[in-house]
Design an enzyme around this catalytic site. Structure first.
Site, short mmCIF file in Angstrom:
data_model
loop_
_atom_site.label_atom_id
_atom_site.label_comp_id
_atom_site.label_asym_id
_atom_site.label_seq_id
_atom_site.Cartn_x
_atom_site.Cartn_y
_atom_site.Cartn_z
N GLU A 170 2.26 5.88 7.84
CA GLU A 170 2.09 7.16 7.13
C GLU A 170 2.07 8.36 8.09
O GLU A 170 1.20 9.22 8.02
CB GLU A 170 0.83 7.12 6.25
CG GLU A 170 0.89 5.98 5.25
CD GLU A 170 -0.37 5.86 4.38
OE1 GLU A 170 -1.33 6.60 4.61
OE2 GLU A 170 -0.36 5.01 3.47
N ASN A 221 6.11 2.68 8.90
CA ASN A 221 5.78 2.24 7.54
C ASN A 221 5.22 3.42 6.76
O ASN A 221 4.44 4.20 7.29
CB ASN A 221 4.72 1.13 7.67
CG ASN A 221 4.41 0.43 6.37
OD1 ASN A 221 5.32 -0.06 5.70
ND2 ASN A 221 3.14 0.36 5.99
N HIS A 257 4.21 1.02 -3.22
CA HIS A 257 3.13 1.23 -4.19
C HIS A 257 3.69 2.07 -5.34
O HIS A 257 3.78 3.29 -5.26
CB HIS A 257 1.95 1.97 -3.54
CG HIS A 257 1.23 1.16 -2.52
ND1 HIS A 257 0.54 0.00 -2.83
CD2 HIS A 257 1.09 1.33 -1.17
CE1 HIS A 257 0.01 -0.50 -1.73
NE2 HIS A 257 0.33 0.28 -0.71
N GLU A 286 4.06 -3.45 1.00
CA GLU A 286 2.78 -3.38 0.28
C GLU A 286 3.00 -3.29 -1.24
O GLU A 286 2.34 -2.50 -1.93
CB GLU A 286 1.97 -2.16 0.75
CG GLU A 286 1.77 -2.09 2.24
CD GLU A 286 0.89 -0.92 2.70
OE1 GLU A 286 0.20 -0.31 1.85
OE2 GLU A 286 0.88 -0.64 3.90
N ASP A 288 3.03 -3.13 -5.06
CA ASP A 288 2.27 -3.32 -6.31
C ASP A 288 2.78 -2.30 -7.32
O ASP A 288 3.43 -1.33 -6.96
CB ASP A 288 0.74 -3.31 -6.13
CG ASP A 288 0.17 -2.11 -5.43
OD1 ASP A 288 0.86 -1.07 -5.34
OD2 ASP A 288 -1.00 -2.19 -4.99
C1 XIL Z 1 -5.94 0.09 1.38
C2 XIL Z 1 -6.75 -1.18 1.15
O1 XIL Z 1 -6.09 -1.98 0.23
C3 XIL Z 1 -8.14 -0.83 0.65
O2 XIL Z 1 -8.97 -2.00 0.60
C4 XIL Z 1 -8.80 0.22 1.55
O3 XIL Z 1 -10.04 0.62 1.00
C5 XIL Z 1 -7.89 1.42 1.71
O4 XIL Z 1 -6.63 1.00 2.20
N1 XIL Z 1 -1.36 2.18 2.30
C6 XIL Z 1 -1.69 1.37 3.36
C7 XIL Z 1 -2.79 0.39 3.23
O5 XIL Z 1 -0.97 1.37 4.37
O6 XIL Z 1 -3.42 0.15 4.46
C8 XIL Z 1 -3.79 0.81 2.19
O7 XIL Z 1 -4.73 -0.26 2.01
C9 XIL Z 1 -3.10 1.14 0.89
C10 XIL Z 1 -2.13 2.28 1.08
#
Ligand code: XIL
Length: 385
Positions: A170, A221, A257, A286, A288
């Protein structure tokens, strides 16, 4: 461009049988005869899940896994530490490292024949207080020294055992953030200290990681990085700049996400292709797919079906680009999903709180099965031990 992973064969699992199983709502079992996502995937694509080792794996006994551990160990052939390799967990004080959660993941992965994606070394979030407090006061050299020590220590500890690292997470803000699409030179304490030439620092973080583990594939990422947009245009420029400068950048990861509140960006495959054309690997890191729920906390049938489509849309973008090395879900069951804690949405993962496989699961399984005719599927994790 090769399309060797596109659908070219007859699905081993027919859509009808998939639907029947889905309706029966069969709870996931670690039955070695059942197909698994990792087992059905093409040999050059890993299927992963995030897991929080500190919460879920400290009590792991290979001879007596709980249901969650059993599914995690059989369904996936790659794991990403959900939090355990972040600065706040690993490096809580300047001279204190705590590897307990991270080590638990490495041991679980080893016991189950899985590989591990490291996450993450340079990020503006989940840094310990001492880093956040020092951020405004560090000279660039001080920030570099702290970061170099951390990267050498962490990447070095797991050298040869981590196949991909999200080195930088990020780095670029969104067009709706103040200042628009640009490097996070205010929020990221390291970039802030080196704001005169943040790209030089970023390149060096990749160099330090590469020195510590020459085999690991090193990624940028981010979220909102699936399709072609202003943010990924900025990443495309950054990647070219880093490569031109000789930095060992090897991959670009789209977090994936998604929310049903927004549309699906059909340019995801084209986006992956342009990064692949730079010589980079790509990955969905990641995945979802969350959604607003009704007053009882339930999704509609339409939402459930659309969720499956969106998950599959991301998988197809990956399957259709040979440079795509891994497809990781950010947790596989709703009980452990980060989504409800952060968004006013839910139902984001591929299994319910009771580990019932959702249509999204079966759609992914079918696409992975279809993608493998004529290729040797990976040895299902656990069976080769
Ligand atoms: C999230 C985790 O899933 C949570 O448990 C934590 O509280 C916050 O971070 N992008 C990312 C991840 O790169 O590391 C994040 O993970 C979700 C968004």
């Amino acid at each position: 461009m090769s399309h060797s992973r596109t659908k070219i064969g007859v699905a081993a699992v027919s859509a009808a049988s998939v639907a029947a199983v889905a309706l029966a709502g069969v709870a996931a079992q670690a039955d070695p005869k059942e197909p698994t996502l990792g087992g059905e995937a093409p040999i050059d694509l890993k299927i992963g899940s995030a897991v929080w080792g500190q919460n879920e794996l400290l009590d792991y006994d290979p001879d007596d896994p709980n249901e969650f551990q059993s599914i995690l160990g059989s369904e996936f052939n790659s794991l990403t530490p959900e939090n355990d390799m972040k600065w706040s967990e690993l490096h809580p004080e300047p001279d204190v490292y705590d590897f307990s959660g991270a080590d638990a993941i490495m041991e679980f992965a080893e016991a189950n024949g899985q590989e591990v994606r490291g996450h993450t070394l340079l990020w503006h979030s989940q840094n310990p207080d001492w880093v956040n407090e020092a951020g405004g006061a560090w000279t660039c050299q001080e920030a570099r020294d702290v970061l170099e020590d951390h990267v050498a220590t962490v990447v070095g500890r797991y050298a040869g055992e981590i196949y991909e690292w999200d080195v930088a997470n990020e780095l670029i803000q969104d067009d709706w953030d103040e200042g628009g699409v640009k490097l996070r030179t205010e929020a990221n304490p390291f970039l802030k200290a080196c704001s005169e030439d943040p790209v030089a620092l970023i390149g060096d973080v990749f160099r330090w990681a590469h020195e510590a583990d020459p085999e690991a594939v090193l990624f940028l990422n981010d979220y909102n990085a699936e399709g072609i947009n202003a943010k990924t245009d900025a990443y495309y420029d950054l990647a070219q700049e880093l490569l031109a400068d000789g930095a060992p950048l090897h991959g670009f990861g789209a977090q994936g996400h998604l929310s049903l509140m927004y549309g699906f960006d059909d340019s995801m495959q084209a986006n992956f292709e342009r990064f692949a054309d730079l010589g980079l690997k790509v990955a969905v890191t990641e995945a979802d797919v969350r959604m607003p729920l009704d007053e009882n906390g339930d999704p509609t049938e339409e939402q459930i079906a659309l969720q499956a489509e969106r998950y599959d849309g991301m998988l197809q973008a990956c399957l259709n680009v040979p440079a795509c090395t891994s497809f990781t879900v950010w947790g596989f069951d709703d009980a452990r999903s980060w989504v409800p804690g952060v968004f006013d949405e839910g139902y984001a993962t591929i299994m319910t709180e009771e580990f019932e496989k959702k249509p999204a699961y079966f759609t992914l399984l079918e696409s992975l099965t279809d993608a493998t005719p004529g290729r040797s599927p990976r040895t299902p994790p656990g069976l080769n031990k």
